[in-house]
Structure formats: C-alpha cells, structure tokens
Design an enzyme around this catalytic site. Structure first.
Site, PDB file in Angstrom:
ATOM      1  N   CYS A  87       0.939  -1.091   0.170  1.00 28.18           N
ATOM      2  CA  CYS A  87       0.089   0.085   0.242  1.00 28.18           C
ATOM      3  C   CYS A  87       0.911   1.264  -0.029  1.00 28.18           C
ATOM      4  O   CYS A  87       1.736   1.480  -1.064  1.00 28.18           O
ATOM      5  CB  CYS A  87      -1.140   0.085   1.110  1.00 28.18           C
ATOM      6  SG  CYS A  87      -2.341   0.975   1.031  1.00 28.18           S
ATOM      7  N   HIS A 204      -3.684  -5.493   1.004  1.00 32.56           N
ATOM      8  CA  HIS A 204      -2.906  -5.790   2.467  1.00 32.56           C
ATOM      9  C   HIS A 204      -3.019  -7.394   2.739  1.00 32.56           C
ATOM     10  O   HIS A 204      -3.864  -7.761   3.378  1.00 32.56           O
ATOM     11  CB  HIS A 204      -3.475  -5.134   3.613  1.00 32.56           C
ATOM     12  CG  HIS A 204      -3.257  -3.505   3.542  1.00 32.56           C
ATOM     13  ND1 HIS A 204      -2.196  -2.872   4.094  1.00 32.56           N
ATOM     14  CD2 HIS A 204      -3.835  -2.660   2.859  1.00 32.56           C
ATOM     15  CE1 HIS A 204      -2.354  -1.868   4.138  1.00 32.56           C
ATOM     16  NE2 HIS A 204      -3.295  -1.284   3.312  1.00 32.56           N
ATOM     17  N   GLU A 206      -1.174  -9.142   5.009  1.00 32.29           N
ATOM     18  CA  GLU A 206      -1.153  -9.189   6.284  1.00 32.29           C
ATOM     19  C   GLU A 206      -2.212  -9.018   7.174  1.00 32.29           C
ATOM     20  O   GLU A 206      -2.308  -9.605   8.315  1.00 32.29           O
ATOM     21  CB  GLU A 206      -0.030  -8.046   6.707  1.00 32.29           C
ATOM     22  CG  GLU A 206      -0.543  -6.633   7.099  1.00 32.29           C
ATOM     23  CD  GLU A 206      -0.409  -5.941   5.781  1.00 32.29           C
ATOM     24  OE1 GLU A 206      -1.000  -4.687   5.648  1.00 32.29           O
ATOM     25  OE2 GLU A 206      -0.461  -6.218   4.510  1.00 32.29           O
TER      26      GLU A 206
END
Length: 233
Positions: A87, A204, A206
């Site tokens: 990002c 994202h 994660e």
C-alpha cells in the site's frame, strides 16, 4: 527470518505487519525508525508497511522516499535483499526509484476499503511461491491512491518480462474492468523489479492470515517468504 519493518511518521500498519511476520515465521521483526541510516545486521527481508506517511500531504510516499533509511534499503535491494512494500509502502518504493511507475488517485476519486480478489500471475518468485499460478486470493485494500500508472514502454516491459505478480480480478479469475476497483492499468495490483527481489503491492495480505479474524488468503505470501529464507540460511 530476520525481517526489518520500517516506521515513518504517519505509517499505521507497521504493527499489523509485525504481528503477521511473527505469527508466520515465529520471529519478531526489528522495527526501524525512518531516521536511521543502517538496517539491523543480518537483515534478510525489509518490509515497508501501509498507512499515510507524512499524512500524504505531498504525493503519497514522496517524503518518506527521501528518508535516511531509504538509502540503506536501496543498497540492500541492490545486493539482492528481499524488499516488500504494501500500500503506502508500494507508493514509497515507486517514489524512491526501486520500482517503476506511480500510484495515482483512484479512478472514481474515492477512498476504497473492502476485500478484493487478486489473480496470482506467477508462483516462481520468493513472494508468490506460497500460491499456484492462476490462483485467486481474497485480501483487503484500503487506499485512495492505488491507481497504478506508467508509460507505455514501461508497461510493455513489465508485461513482457513477467513482472506483474498480482492483478485485480473477478472471483473466478477473469480480468474485468468491473473488478478493477481503482482503475489501474492492466488491472495491476503488484509488480516486481527487474531482479525480482523487490515487490510492491496495493492490497494488504497481512490482514488476512488468521482464521479467528476470517480468511487466511494472505498467509501464503509470508509463508513463501519464510520458506525461501529458511532454505537460503
């Protein structure tokens, strides 16, 4: 895996990233402040996390790209070290010259925060070995400037050299403008540099790694990196 997570003023996803790295690899990463001039000894993965470095008050990532630590990151990448930017981290890598192109305002000029589908283009890189080529994964995005743009020559080179790692797609893997949420050229969601050791991506991964939270589609990226670095060690 000895990872280093960079921290800039305004970055707000560094702890999400650190938690995921520890969860998947078993080792807590070093948190590295932007004013440092060196990476921790033995670092084998640098992660530039998401957020809003310096409030995105200039171009997204433009100020962070000129922080002292980025000289060390460029040197690290030049020697073949693995670098992941997510990002705002992708924006910083582009602004620092580690990746080509730029991330512009989303096509609809609105901030997007939702799950998206990504088609994995290749599985023979350290970043994608945890997936199969052609696999579709579902991970979140949260950005206002995720519209990847580059000149025609650069796009042709990225496509010709197989450097597009992820594309926005439909759930069944079709590359369709209706599923290209920010208007990125060729639905590009993630690319690597010429050497293949620097990846920038807008979504994202994660945030989708724990069953208790929901989906775990992002886990493959970090599991693949962990496996790669364990074999090297």
């Amino acid at each position: 895996m000895k990872a280093a997570v960079l921290v800039f003023p305004g970055i707000n996803r560094e702890r999400d990233m650190a938690r995921t790295l520890k969860l998947v690899s078993g080792a807590a990463p070093n948190m590295v402040w932007h004013a440092e001039h060196d990476l921790p000894a033995g670092t084998d993965l640098v992660v530039v996390p998401g957020g809003f470095s310096y409030g995105d008050y200039l171009r997204c990532g433009a100020i962070a790209a000129r922080s002292p630590i980025m000289d060390a990151v460029r040197a690290f990448a030049g020697k073949g070290g693995l670098v992941l930017g997510v990002c705002n981290g992708f924006q910083i890598l582009c602004e620092s010259g580690l990746l080509p192109g730029v991330l512009m305002r989303n096509e609809n000029l609105r901030f997007i925060c939702r799950d998206v589908y990504l088609k994995v283009e290749r599985s023979n890189s350290p970043f994608t070995r945890g997936y199969n080529a052609g696999q579709v994964i579902r991970v979140p995005v949260a950005h206002g400037e995720g519209n990847y743009i580059a000149d025609g020559e650069t796009i042709a080179r990225l496509e010709g050299e197989g450097r597009v790692m992820f594309r926005y797609s439909s759930p069944d893997g079709m590359i369709d403008p209706n599923w290209n949420h920010n208007g990125a050229i060729n639905a590009i969601a993630g690319i690597v540099n010429e050497k293949g050791n620097v990846l920038g991506m807008m979504p994202h991964p994660e945030n989708h790694v724990e069953e208790a939270i929901g989906r775990t589609d992002g886990r493959g990226l970090f599991a693949g990196l962990t496996d790669t670095l364990q074999k090297v060690a």
